[in-house]
Design a protein around this motif. Sequence first.
Motif, PDB file in Angstrom:
ATOM      1  N   TYR A  56       0.785  -1.240   0.000  1.00  0.00           N
ATOM      2  CA  TYR A  56       0.000   0.000   0.000  1.00  0.00           C
ATOM      3  C   TYR A  56       0.819   1.294   0.000  1.00  0.00           C
ATOM      4  CZ  TYR A  56       0.918   0.571   5.007  1.00  0.00           C
ATOM      5  OH  TYR A  56       1.528   0.749   6.220  1.00  0.00           O
ATOM      6  N   PRO A  58       3.560   3.521  -2.040  1.00  0.00           N
ATOM      7  CA  PRO A  58       4.336   3.634  -3.287  1.00  0.00           C
ATOM      8  C   PRO A  58       5.846   3.611  -3.053  1.00  0.00           C
ATOM      9  CG  PRO A  58       2.513   5.192  -3.294  1.00  0.00           C
ATOM     10  CD  PRO A  58       2.550   4.588  -1.916  1.00  0.00           C
ATOM     11  N   TRP A  61       7.259   0.104  -2.669  1.00  0.00           N
ATOM     12  CA  TRP A  61       6.984  -0.860  -3.748  1.00  0.00           C
ATOM     13  C   TRP A  61       8.261  -1.627  -4.081  1.00  0.00           C
ATOM     14  CZ3 TRP A  61       2.797  -2.706  -6.129  1.00  0.00           C
ATOM     15  CH2 TRP A  61       2.954  -3.401  -7.319  1.00  0.00           C
ATOM     16  N   THR A  72      -3.343  -5.353  -6.030  1.00  0.00           N
ATOM     17  CA  THR A  72      -2.846  -4.038  -6.446  1.00  0.00           C
ATOM     18  C   THR A  72      -3.975  -3.165  -6.978  1.00  0.00           C
ATOM     19  OG1 THR A  72      -0.815  -5.194  -7.094  1.00  0.00           O
ATOM     20  CG2 THR A  72      -1.020  -2.912  -7.774  1.00  0.00           C
ATOM     21  N   SER A  76      -5.618   0.321  -5.378  1.00  0.00           N
ATOM     22  CA  SER A  76      -5.851   1.492  -6.228  1.00  0.00           C
ATOM     23  C   SER A  76      -7.277   2.019  -6.046  1.00  0.00           C
ATOM     24  CB  SER A  76      -5.608   1.125  -7.695  1.00  0.00           C
ATOM     25  OG  SER A  76      -5.972   2.189  -8.543  1.00  0.00           O
ATOM     26  N   LYS A  87      -1.921   8.272  -5.256  1.00  0.00           N
ATOM     27  CA  LYS A  87      -1.647   6.882  -4.878  1.00  0.00           C
ATOM     28  C   LYS A  87      -2.520   5.926  -5.686  1.00  0.00           C
ATOM     29  CE  LYS A  87      -0.021   7.826  -0.187  1.00  0.00           C
ATOM     30  NZ  LYS A  87      -0.257   7.635   1.256  1.00  0.00           N
ATOM     31  N   PHE A  91      -0.864   2.828  -8.050  1.00  0.00           N
ATOM     32  CA  PHE A  91      -1.146   1.394  -7.937  1.00  0.00           C
ATOM     33  C   PHE A  91      -1.936   0.872  -9.134  1.00  0.00           C
ATOM     34  CE2 PHE A  91       0.017   2.182  -3.521  1.00  0.00           C
ATOM     35  CZ  PHE A  91       0.839   1.102  -3.299  1.00  0.00           C
ATOM     36  N   LYS A  94       0.629   0.199 -11.791  1.00  0.00           N
ATOM     37  CA  LYS A  94       1.338  -1.043 -11.502  1.00  0.00           C
ATOM     38  C   LYS A  94       0.466  -2.258 -11.828  1.00  0.00           C
ATOM     39  CE  LYS A  94       5.227   0.654 -10.086  1.00  0.00           C
ATOM     40  NZ  LYS A  94       6.457   0.442 -10.893  1.00  0.00           N
TER      41      LYS A  94
END
Length: 311
Positions: A56, A58, A61, A72, A76, A87, A91, A94
């Motif tokens: 959770y 960044p 990560w 993920t 988000s 944020k 996510f 990603k």
Amino acid sequence: HLKYVIEMQNRPKVSGEDVYARDFNLAYQRIAFGFAYLGNKAKALEYLNKLPQNFYLPEKWDEADIPDITTTSGISQLYLLLNEYEKAKFFNRKARELNNKVPFEKQWGYPYIVYGDILKHDKKYDSAINNYKKAIRLAILNKFYKDVLEANLGIADAFNELGTVDSVIVYAKNVINLSRDFTFTEGLLKANILLYKNYKKLGDIENAFNYLESADSLRNLLFNNARANDAQNMALNEEVKQRELKEQKTQQQRYLVGIVVCAVFLCLGIYLNAKRQQKERIRKIEEDRKNKELQAARDLQQSMLPKENPK
């Protein structure tokens, strides 16, 4: 649902195994979602913070230890609900990167729904619609029909912002038709409101009135459910409060035990040090006594020696 996932925390662990680690992470994430939907940001963040940090944060990560796509994407969407847009974007990006590493037919539609929501927030409606449509294709391919409902509602909402009345009606009706087989009450309410507003724009008062009536019925249903949920949430909050108090009491007991143990060791240390000092005093007294006796003997011996004869 929130009560159920909170109860997952009480599941016993198998000795020597960590078989429930993923279940606990999933439970914490869903509890956070529940509190986010209830508008309780503090509680949502509290349970979000129970996850491993690379799930959770960044800045934490770790490419070598990547959570799965759904986790993920969920993080988000959770940040999106909490209005933490940067944020949420991180996510989601990603999640889409992870998604693109597998063949198209095995990809998840969920990350594209969340991305559509993000783009819609940024008023990039055309891009949002394209991502919702991509999500629909993948959701149908993988038979995740709830995602199909959410994506259709997202498209209808985006077209509504663009003022494209006919398209709004098509996709909002899709939501209503698909909702016959799946429970999606909140989405169904939004779809009926969109249909009411857009039929009203067309001057079709009869259809507008019909969808307004449906929206009112759904709103009443949600209101009654909300009242029931409020009662459940009060009970749940009390349960959570009691659990937290119990944990706090346990922590306090551990703290007191620690203090007692430290106090015992401190007293023992003071006692042993006092005994050592006492022994040292006795040794010194005895040493002084022996030195005095030795000096007295020497003095006596010296006094007994013959004096020099006078010349």
